[in-house]
Write an enzyme that holds these catalytic residues in place. Structure first.
Site, mmCIF file in Angstrom:
data_model
loop_
_atom_site.group_PDB
_atom_site.id
_atom_site.type_symbol
_atom_site.label_atom_id
_atom_site.label_comp_id
_atom_site.label_asym_id
_atom_site.label_seq_id
_atom_site.Cartn_x
_atom_site.Cartn_y
_atom_site.Cartn_z
ATOM 1 N N TRP B 99 -47.730 35.418 -10.706
ATOM 2 C CA TRP B 99 -49.190 35.573 -10.754
ATOM 3 C C TRP B 99 -49.878 34.324 -10.234
ATOM 4 O O TRP B 99 -50.886 34.418 -9.519
ATOM 5 C CB TRP B 99 -49.654 35.951 -12.160
ATOM 6 C CG TRP B 99 -48.939 37.178 -12.633
ATOM 7 C CD1 TRP B 99 -48.024 37.271 -13.645
ATOM 8 C CD2 TRP B 99 -49.004 38.496 -12.051
ATOM 9 N NE1 TRP B 99 -47.535 38.548 -13.726
ATOM 10 C CE2 TRP B 99 -48.116 39.322 -12.772
ATOM 11 C CE3 TRP B 99 -49.733 39.057 -10.998
ATOM 12 C CZ2 TRP B 99 -47.935 40.680 -12.473
ATOM 13 C CZ3 TRP B 99 -49.556 40.406 -10.693
ATOM 14 C CH2 TRP B 99 -48.680 41.192 -11.424
ATOM 15 N N ASP B 166 -55.861 31.504 -15.822
ATOM 16 C CA ASP B 166 -55.495 32.892 -16.060
ATOM 17 C C ASP B 166 -54.788 32.924 -17.407
ATOM 18 O O ASP B 166 -53.654 32.459 -17.530
ATOM 19 C CB ASP B 166 -54.566 33.363 -14.932
ATOM 20 C CG ASP B 166 -54.055 34.785 -15.148
ATOM 21 O OD1 ASP B 166 -54.364 35.385 -16.187
ATOM 22 O OD2 ASP B 166 -53.341 35.281 -14.255
ATOM 23 N N LYS B 190 -52.936 42.816 -22.950
ATOM 24 C CA LYS B 190 -51.868 42.191 -23.738
ATOM 25 C C LYS B 190 -52.389 42.018 -25.167
ATOM 26 O O LYS B 190 -52.034 42.759 -26.043
ATOM 27 C CB LYS B 190 -51.458 40.835 -23.175
ATOM 28 C CG LYS B 190 -51.430 40.748 -21.670
ATOM 29 C CD LYS B 190 -50.247 41.418 -21.002
ATOM 30 C CE LYS B 190 -50.265 41.108 -19.508
ATOM 31 N NZ LYS B 190 -49.140 41.669 -18.779
#
Lengths: 355, 355
Positions: B99, B166, B190
């Site tokens: 990511w 992030d 999440k």
């Protein structure tokens, strides 16, 4: 009390969609888990997104060479994604309302935009008819249904350039000749699903012809290549969308939905036209089948609030007009039963008798 | 059979969140309508989004001058939104996994990107420590938790430039010093909500300093100005997020969540470290509290499938490792009860005794 949901969006969904979504929140596809907490890579969810893509293709009779995407971000994100991917030098747009105008604003960041016509002169109460689209435009963009103003184009124009359409508020309410389009997009929260997903139908051969670099998430090719699973898609809205698509198929497909939609709209427009107190706000030939805008005639204008109160007492929800138009707006999306329209018409008649 | 949900995301949510969401699908806030079909402009939903924004501020102790946004499109969309809004000339990034690397790729479209360090040389099994961030960087971007590789930075670095992070897979698992950040973003799927919404915490004074035109939907100022209601937000995911936030508050806030998370991770890492058959894959000091990656030791490698079958027979779901790492990955997000970790540890012990 039973509610009659006339919201303009997010808006009424079928009980089939709602019940199956509620069930999947308890136990999704026999996994023993909630649809809210399953991996998008699980075989149970990949089956959902595959079937949803397939059913969109089947219901809209989409020819070969097109992909169906389910993206986040809303139709407003498409206002920039379309020119990012398709606008080389010049694009043609028609200005038929707030959303069309927002799409035009974004396109101007990417190249020349020829606004071929606008109905802003009369507060968007009609669809302009006589306009010329330049033959060298990369595409012609239009909004098929103007949710706020209650006008609609219920056909696919014959033009010398590919079409791009925002069908957010009338997709699945009529058959569409998809072969005329490079891109069709629609926020799901009218005729398909809860908010959070946008359906994008894209012609593959229309992609890859612009020079500019495109951020990965804004590049249609990313999502075509990965089947809408480049990143985590909005799982629950896609699950609900599948339920609605199944429901449409079971009811007889898009033509069956169109018959129901036309019958509902006819009932309400007839009530408005035969009324002494209420009046439609738009050019009759451009009237939307999805969003019926009407007002109190000037001499009864002060009774608006009283009518809203009567409607509320009958379980009617969401008919207050958008601030740009005033009065009332009744949204008659696919899932709205004709019985709800009858309740509204009865309330109008009752109100008229009283005054 | 009771399921133990170790999915990496979308992932386990609290029963409180699931039950309240199911109830709202039947009847939202006493409206008689489903949360799937209510207008985002209804007073009932505006109360939801307002309370959710407020609770994020409260739980993360966000100082004045920051706004909390709920956006569609996923954290991957933030990979381009961050540089669109913040990158003037140069930005610093650290490459700690897939990511992070995707975020770097997007930033390069907007200006100079200084990748100050990378752990790609060892398949991202550690977090680089000694690196220098140039003082003239507009910001330093990092991924706090690397979901795929199981490494995590559980502190807010002291640097000479503003931070951007992030936090998709570990937000709400530790207190954060938000004042060090220009932007914090996190896909909700999440520790917060079902997929379809991304939480973005943005420092207002960091905006408006770039020259480039920004498409409206990609401009943080659009969403700040309209309180995340510029266009229709993902209503259901935001409703579910509010339930999770209320649940966190009731349990004692972020510090209480952190205590539970640390206890769960300790239990599993201890089982791995004391095992003859299993081994962790990452540098111990960089181990993630959220995603525990482990493999069979080489001499037992052929037993991987058998252990997965045993785990499945105990109701364990989602522990197959990501293809980039192999082996197993147990995600221990906030909603996972420690009982589920015990079931996994018991299965490991049982398996080890058998062989």
């Amino acid at each position: 009390m039973k509610k009659h949901n006339f919201y303009a969006g997010p808006s009424i969904l079928s009980q089939y969609t709602i019940n199956n979504t509620a069930e999947a929140i308890r136990n999704f596809a026999g996994t023993g888990l909630s649809i809210l907490e399953v991996s998008h890579r699980s075989k149970e969810f990949t089956a959902v997104i595959d079937e949803a893509q397939q059913l969109v293709k089947e219901l809209l009779e989409i020819p070969e060479g097109y992909q169906v995407l389910f993206l986040g971000g809303g139709a407003s994100m498409q206002f920039c994604m379309v020119p990012f991917n398709l606008l080389n030098k010049k694009a043609a747009y028609i200005d038929t309302g707030t959303w069309a105008s927002n799409a035009i604003k974004e396109a101007k960041l990417f190249g020349e935009v020829d606004v071929v016509a606008s109905s802003a002169d009369k507060n968007y109460t009609y669809i302009p008819k006589n306009y010329t689209v330049p033959a060298d435009a990369d595409y012609f963009h239009f909004t098929t249904n103007n949710t706020i103003y209650g006008t609609e184009t219920r056909h696919d124009p014959d033009l010398n350039v590919p079409l791009v359409a925002d069908m957010s508020s009338d997709i699945f309410s009529r058959p569409v000749d998809v072969s005329k389009y490079d891109v069709i997009y629609a926020g799901a929260q009218k005729n398909l699903a809860p908010s959070g997903v946008t359906i994008v139908i894209v012609k593959e051969s229309a992609l890859g012809h612009v020079e500019r670099p495109i951020p990965t998430m804004l590049d249609y090719r990313t999502h075509v290549k990965k089947g809408s699973m480049f990143n985590t898609p909005p799982v629950l809205p896609i699950y609900s969308a599948l339920q609605t698509l199944k429901y449409y198929k079971e009811l007889g497909g898009i033509r069956a939905m169109e018959r129901l939609d036309l019958a509902k709209a006819e009932l309400l427009y007839e009530a408005i036209d035969s009324s002494k107190m209420f009046a439609g706000t738009v050019n009759p030939e451009d009237r939307s089948i999805m969003n019926v805008c009407f007002v109190m005639k000037p001499e009864y204008a002060e009774l608006e609030k009283e009518f809203l109160e009567l409607a509320t007492s009958k379980g009617i929800v969401g008919i207050k007009g958008h601030r740009s138009v005033g009065g009332f707006r009744a949204s008659l999306y696919n899932a709205l039963p004709i019985e709800s329209v009858k309740v509204l018409v009865d309330a109008m008649n009752e109100f008229e008798k009283k005054h």
